[in-house]
Write a protein that holds these residues in place. Structure first.
Motif, PDB file in Angstrom:
ATOM      1  N   GLY A  32     -32.651 -54.532 -21.129  1.00  0.00           N
ATOM      2  CA  GLY A  32     -31.305 -54.365 -19.785  1.00  0.00           C
ATOM      3  C   GLY A  32     -31.873 -54.684 -18.848  1.00  0.00           C
ATOM      4  N   LEU A  92     -22.658 -54.237 -15.263  1.00  0.00           N
ATOM      5  CA  LEU A  92     -22.164 -53.159 -16.078  1.00  0.00           C
ATOM      6  C   LEU A  92     -23.610 -52.298 -16.672  1.00  0.00           C
ATOM      7  CD1 LEU A  92     -20.299 -54.545 -18.462  1.00  0.00           C
ATOM      8  CD2 LEU A  92     -19.292 -52.996 -16.543  1.00  0.00           C
ATOM      9  N   SER A 117     -25.349 -52.219 -19.714  1.00  0.00           N
ATOM     10  CA  SER A 117     -25.367 -52.900 -20.392  1.00  0.00           C
ATOM     11  C   SER A 117     -26.241 -51.774 -21.590  1.00  0.00           C
ATOM     12  CB  SER A 117     -24.768 -53.688 -20.991  1.00  0.00           C
ATOM     13  OG  SER A 117     -23.477 -54.227 -19.988  1.00  0.00           O
ATOM     14  N   PHE A 122     -26.468 -49.141 -24.222  1.00  0.00           N
ATOM     15  CA  PHE A 122     -26.654 -49.344 -25.542  1.00  0.00           C
ATOM     16  C   PHE A 122     -27.202 -48.386 -25.797  1.00  0.00           C
ATOM     17  CE2 PHE A 122     -23.365 -51.672 -25.218  1.00  0.00           C
ATOM     18  CZ  PHE A 122     -22.285 -51.772 -26.075  1.00  0.00           C
ATOM     19  N   SER A 174     -19.219 -47.193 -15.285  1.00  0.00           N
ATOM     20  CA  SER A 174     -20.290 -48.141 -16.426  1.00  0.00           C
ATOM     21  C   SER A 174     -19.008 -48.093 -17.482  1.00  0.00           C
ATOM     22  CB  SER A 174     -20.901 -48.982 -16.148  1.00  0.00           C
ATOM     23  OG  SER A 174     -20.406 -49.986 -17.341  1.00  0.00           O
ATOM     24  N   ARG A 186     -15.198 -49.672 -18.323  1.00  0.00           N
ATOM     25  CA  ARG A 186     -16.271 -51.300 -19.389  1.00  0.00           C
ATOM     26  C   ARG A 186     -16.112 -50.819 -20.625  1.00  0.00           C
ATOM     27  NH1 ARG A 186     -15.649 -54.569 -22.226  1.00  0.00           N
ATOM     28  NH2 ARG A 186     -16.636 -57.089 -21.303  1.00  0.00           N
ATOM     29  N   TYR A 187     -16.859 -49.404 -21.275  1.00  0.00           N
ATOM     30  CA  TYR A 187     -17.145 -48.967 -21.999  1.00  0.00           C
ATOM     31  C   TYR A 187     -16.991 -47.995 -22.887  1.00  0.00           C
ATOM     32  CZ  TYR A 187     -20.706 -53.172 -21.544  1.00  0.00           C
ATOM     33  OH  TYR A 187     -21.287 -53.929 -21.876  1.00  0.00           O
TER      34      TYR A 187
END
Lengths: 101, 175
Positions: A49, A56, A58, A62, B139, B143-144
């Motif tokens: 990441g 974002l 991500s 996650f 975020s 988005r999530y």
């Protein structure tokens, strides 16, 4: 810092976790080794990441999801081990051969 | 990037120290003869991973690891050891007899992953930068948000499942 150094550390931890899952006989020790593998996965997610730098974030999000799912897994896993121990008075995975053909 | 460039960055030396602590702790987790010691070595490994996250600028993930993994999961493991009366103290029957096949499989997995990683990501350099927790929160909740709700539902299901599994049946007790 290169991304490979973090990934190599993560794969070393994952391999150690695999060794632990295969070699331990106590079910709680097996869950402990699974926890090591989850830590390795989180490390990989955060490292990549940071490498890809998406807006974002991500990888980190996650990683947080993996931590949450890992906590749920430990809770359920320990409840199952407790139930098995209550019924069979052992937490030894070698002796749980009821479903073995 | 040559080794000289790599060794010139102070962050890499912090990484080396943390990595040694983590790998050493992880090896002791899977080889320790004492179950409580194994759990405490897991704490060392997880603390090392929190340090690595700080190094990568992932502050929120680092503190989440400290709170959730070290704070909650490890305590849960210690309770599990106490409740199932796992052999406290040194125990020689904690491992299988045949360790070498398992070690061979683990080494093969590590070799395969290391080989492919070195081929594909050999010289990719990470730019250091801190991700602010506020950006992470934006975020997650924009988005999530659906995966987030799914995870919270999963935690609720795990909570209920844990209660159902672990409690004794009331009828069973009266009978």
């Amino acid at each position: 810092m290169t991304v490979v150094q973090f990934s190599l550390l993560a794969s070393a931890l994952f391999a150690i976790g695999i060794y632990g899952v295969l070699v331990r006989r106590n079910a709680i020790m097996v869950l402990l080794a699974v926890e090591l593998m989850l830590a390795a996965i989180t490390l990989n997610l955060v490292a990549f990441g940071t490498l890809f730098e998406d807006e974002l974030a991500s990888g980190q999000i996650f990683a947080l999801f993996v931590i949450a799912v890992g906590a749920a897994e430990v809770g359920i896993g320990l409840a199952i081990v407790l139930l098995v121990f209550r019924n069979r008075s052992t937490a030894n995975v070698d002796e749980l051969d009821l479903m073995k053909w | 990037m040559t080794f000289g460039d790599w060794a010139g960055e102070p962050g890499n030396w912090v990484f080396v120290v943390l990595a040694l602590v983590m790998v050493g702790g992880a090896l002791r987790v899977v080889t320790s003869r004492n179950v409580v010691h194994a759990v405490l070595f897991l704490v060392a490994t997880l603390a090392g991973s929190a340090g690595i996250f700080l190094l990568l600028g992932a502050e929120f993930v680092a503190w989440t690891v400290v709170l959730v993994s070290i704070g909650a999961v490890v305590v849960l493991f210690l309770f599990g050891i106490m409740i199932t009366r796992a052999p406290l103290g040194y125990d020689t029957a904690l491992d299988h007899e045949r360790r070498w096949p398992a070690a061979l499989i683990a080494l093969a997995v590590f070799g395969l992953m290391a080989w492919s990683l070195l081929i594909f990501f050999e010289d990719r350099v990470i730019d250091e930068g801190v991700v602010r927790s506020a950006d992470l929160g934006t975020s997650i909740f924009e988005r999530y948000v659906i995966p987030f709700e799914v995870v919270s539902f999963l935690l609720l299901a795990a909570l209920i499942g844990g209660i159902v599994l672990a409690r004794r049946d009331p009828e069973e007790e009266t009978a």
